[in-house]
Write a protein that holds these residues in place. Sequence first.
Motif, PDB file in Angstrom:
ATOM      1  N   GLU A  26      -9.395 -12.695 -23.924  1.00  0.00           N
ATOM      2  CA  GLU A  26      -8.581 -13.422 -22.949  1.00  0.00           C
ATOM      3  C   GLU A  26      -8.057 -12.476 -21.864  1.00  0.00           C
ATOM      4  N   TRP A  30      -8.917 -12.459 -17.892  1.00  0.00           N
ATOM      5  CA  TRP A  30      -7.899 -12.449 -16.839  1.00  0.00           C
ATOM      6  C   TRP A  30      -8.256 -11.393 -15.789  1.00  0.00           C
ATOM      7  N   ARG A  34      -9.184 -11.915 -11.707  1.00  0.00           N
ATOM      8  CA  ARG A  34      -8.467 -11.250 -10.613  1.00  0.00           C
ATOM      9  C   ARG A  34      -9.411 -10.364  -9.811  1.00  0.00           C
ATOM     10  N   LEU A  85      -1.283 -10.474 -22.352  1.00  0.00           N
ATOM     11  CA  LEU A  85      -1.752 -11.653 -21.631  1.00  0.00           C
ATOM     12  C   LEU A  85      -0.578 -12.452 -21.098  1.00  0.00           C
ATOM     13  N   LYS A  89       0.007 -13.122 -17.091  1.00  0.00           N
ATOM     14  CA  LYS A  89       0.082 -14.482 -16.540  1.00  0.00           C
ATOM     15  C   LYS A  89       1.401 -14.737 -15.836  1.00  0.00           C
TER      16      LYS A  89
END
Length: 91
Positions: A26, A30, A34, A85, A89
């Motif tokens: 995960e 991410w 990005r 994570l 976020k």
Amino acid sequence: MTDPETPDFSGLEGGEEQAAEDAVQEVVNWYNGRLIEERRAPVPDEERVEELKSGREAALADGARLATADPEEADRIAAVYAARLKELKES
């Protein structure tokens, strides 16, 4: 007596490792997202691209360590990456 149509997973192990792999993946996802966004920017920030690539490489290295991690280490990695994570976020 057990139901013959119900699979028996009682002998399987690896829950900690799978949770850690999922958490690391995960975070890698991410960073990938990005990176794509930054590279598509009209004027990509090369410093930001390098930061993102570095973070992704660190996560990939930790993911590779899972192949030889014991359950306690896998739990630790899962916790670290779940927290990372969440932090990513929120930023």
